[in-house]
Design an enzyme around this catalytic site. Structure first.
Site, PDB file in Angstrom:
ATOM      1  N   LYS A   1    -125.067  68.307   4.473  1.00  0.00           N
ATOM      2  CA  LYS A   1    -124.526  67.269   5.363  1.00  0.00           C
ATOM      3  C   LYS A   1    -124.189  67.869   6.729  1.00  0.00           C
ATOM      4  CE  LYS A   1    -121.230  65.273   2.279  1.00  0.00           C
ATOM      5  NZ  LYS A   1    -119.942  64.556   2.147  1.00  0.00           N
TER       6      LYS A   1
ATOM      7  N   LYS B   1    -121.711  69.792   7.093  1.00  0.00           N
ATOM      8  CA  LYS B   1    -120.244  69.741   7.121  1.00  0.00           C
ATOM      9  C   LYS B   1    -119.701  71.099   6.639  1.00  0.00           C
ATOM     10  CE  LYS B   1    -116.881  66.107   6.537  1.00  0.00           C
ATOM     11  NZ  LYS B   1    -116.589  64.767   6.074  1.00  0.00           N
TER      12      LYS B   1
HETATM   13  N1  C2G Z   1    -110.819  58.493   5.057  1.00  0.00           N
HETATM   14  C1  C2G Z   1    -109.901  57.515   5.434  1.00  0.00           C
HETATM   15  N2  C2G Z   1    -109.058  57.769   6.457  1.00  0.00           N
HETATM   16  C2  C2G Z   1    -109.083  58.954   7.107  1.00  0.00           C
HETATM   17  C3  C2G Z   1    -110.007  59.951   6.727  1.00  0.00           C
HETATM   18  C4  C2G Z   1    -110.875  59.695   5.681  1.00  0.00           C
HETATM   19  O1  C2G Z   1    -109.862  56.421   4.838  1.00  0.00           O
HETATM   20  N3  C2G Z   1    -108.210  59.154   8.142  1.00  0.00           N
HETATM   21  C5  C2G Z   1    -111.737  58.184   3.953  1.00  0.00           C
HETATM   22  C6  C2G Z   1    -113.190  58.202   4.387  1.00  0.00           C
HETATM   23  O2  C2G Z   1    -113.554  56.973   4.998  1.00  0.00           O
HETATM   24  C7  C2G Z   1    -113.902  58.423   3.058  1.00  0.00           C
HETATM   25  C8  C2G Z   1    -112.894  59.284   2.265  1.00  0.00           C
HETATM   26  O3  C2G Z   1    -111.631  59.164   2.948  1.00  0.00           O
HETATM   27  O4  C2G Z   1    -114.090  57.179   2.380  1.00  0.00           O
HETATM   28  C9  C2G Z   1    -113.298  60.741   2.223  1.00  0.00           C
HETATM   29  O5  C2G Z   1    -113.497  61.164   3.566  1.00  0.00           O
HETATM   30  P1  C2G Z   1    -114.387  62.500   3.793  1.00  0.00           P
HETATM   31  O6  C2G Z   1    -113.871  63.566   2.917  1.00  0.00           O
HETATM   32  O7  C2G Z   1    -114.508  62.716   5.259  1.00  0.00           O
HETATM   33  O8  C2G Z   1    -115.774  62.022   3.178  1.00  0.00           O
HETATM   34  P2  C2G Z   1    -117.218  62.104   3.888  1.00  0.00           P
HETATM   35  O9  C2G Z   1    -117.444  63.450   4.412  1.00  0.00           O
HETATM   36  O10 C2G Z   1    -117.299  60.929   4.769  1.00  0.00           O
HETATM   37  O11 C2G Z   1    -118.215  62.006   2.634  1.00  0.00           O
HETATM   38  O12 C2G Z   1    -121.696  60.082   0.053  1.00  0.00           O
HETATM   39  C10 C2G Z   1    -120.575  59.816   0.875  1.00  0.00           C
HETATM   40  C11 C2G Z   1    -120.037  61.085   1.467  1.00  0.00           C
HETATM   41  O13 C2G Z   1    -119.801  62.063   0.477  1.00  0.00           O
HETATM   42  C12 C2G Z   1    -118.731  60.778   2.224  1.00  0.00           C
END
Ligand code: C2G
Length: 129
Positions: free
Chosen positions: A44, A46
Site C-alpha cells: 500500500k 504505507k
Molecule cells: N479512521 C477514522 N478516523 C480517523 C482515522 C482513521 O475513522 N481519525 C478510520 C479509517 O477511516 C479506517 C480505520 O479507522 O476505516 C482504520 O484506518 P487506517 O488504519 O488508516 O486504515 P487504512 O490504512 O485506511 O486501511 O482495505 C482497507 C485498508 O486496509 C484500510
C-alpha cells in the site's frame, strides 16, 4: 446473530480508531477486524511503526473487537464476507464509495472519520518533539 467487519492498518492506535470500532460494533452483535499485515502495508506504500503482531494484540485488547484476522490483499474482502457470514461491511468515509461493489454481498456503511487525529499526524508530532 449479526456480524460486522472492518479493515485497516491501525498503526499507533488512537481515538479515531476507537470511535470507528465502537460505532462499527454497535451495528451488529459481533465485530471482526481485518488488520493489514506489514507486507500488505508495504504494497500500500504505507510505512507503519508498530509491527503487525503488536497491532493485532492491541486490537484484541479492545472491548469492541471480537475477532482479529489478517488483511494480506485488497481482493480478500469478498472471500472474508462469505467465510465469516458478514452482514455489514464498515469503513471510515475517507473510503466513501470505494467498496460499494460489495453491496451485493452485505450492507456497506461508511462512518465519519474522527477529526484532527491520524496515525501520520501523530508520527509528525513525535518527529518534531
Ligand atoms: N479512521 C477514522 N478516523 C480517523 C482515522 C482513521 O475513522 N481519525 C478510520 C479509517 O477511516 C479506517 C480505520 O479507522 O476505516 C482504520 O484506518 P487506517 O488504519 O488508516 O486504515 P487504512 O490504512 O485506511 O486501511 O482495505 C482497507 C485498508 O486496509 C484500510
Amino acid at each position: 446473530m449479526t456480524t460486522v467487519i472492518t479493515y485497516g492498518t491501525f498503526d499507533l492506535f488512537h481515538v479515531g480508531h476507537v470511535n470507528l470500532l465502537k460505532r462499527a460494533q454497535a451495528l451488529g452483535d459481533r465485530l471482526i477486524v481485518a488488520v493489514s499485515t506489514d507486507e500488505f502495508n508495504e504494497s500500500k506504500g504505507k510505512v507503519t511503526l508498530v509491527p503487525y503482531e503488536q497491532r493485532v494484540a492491541i486490537l484484541e485488547a479492545c472491548r469492541y473487537v471480537d475477532l482479529v484476522i489478517p488483511e494480506s490483499s485488497w481482493e480478500q474482502k469478498r472471500q472474508d464476507i462469505a467465510k465469516h457470514e458478514i452482514d455489514t461491511f464498515v469503513m471510515g468515509n475517507d473510503w466513501q464509495g470505494k467498496f460499494d461493489d460489495l453491496s451485493d454481498l452485505c450492507e456497506v456503511v461508511y462512518l465519519d472519520r474522527t477529526k484532527d487525529i491520524s496515525s501520520s499526524a501523530i508520527k509528525q508530532a513525535v518527529l518534531v518533539f
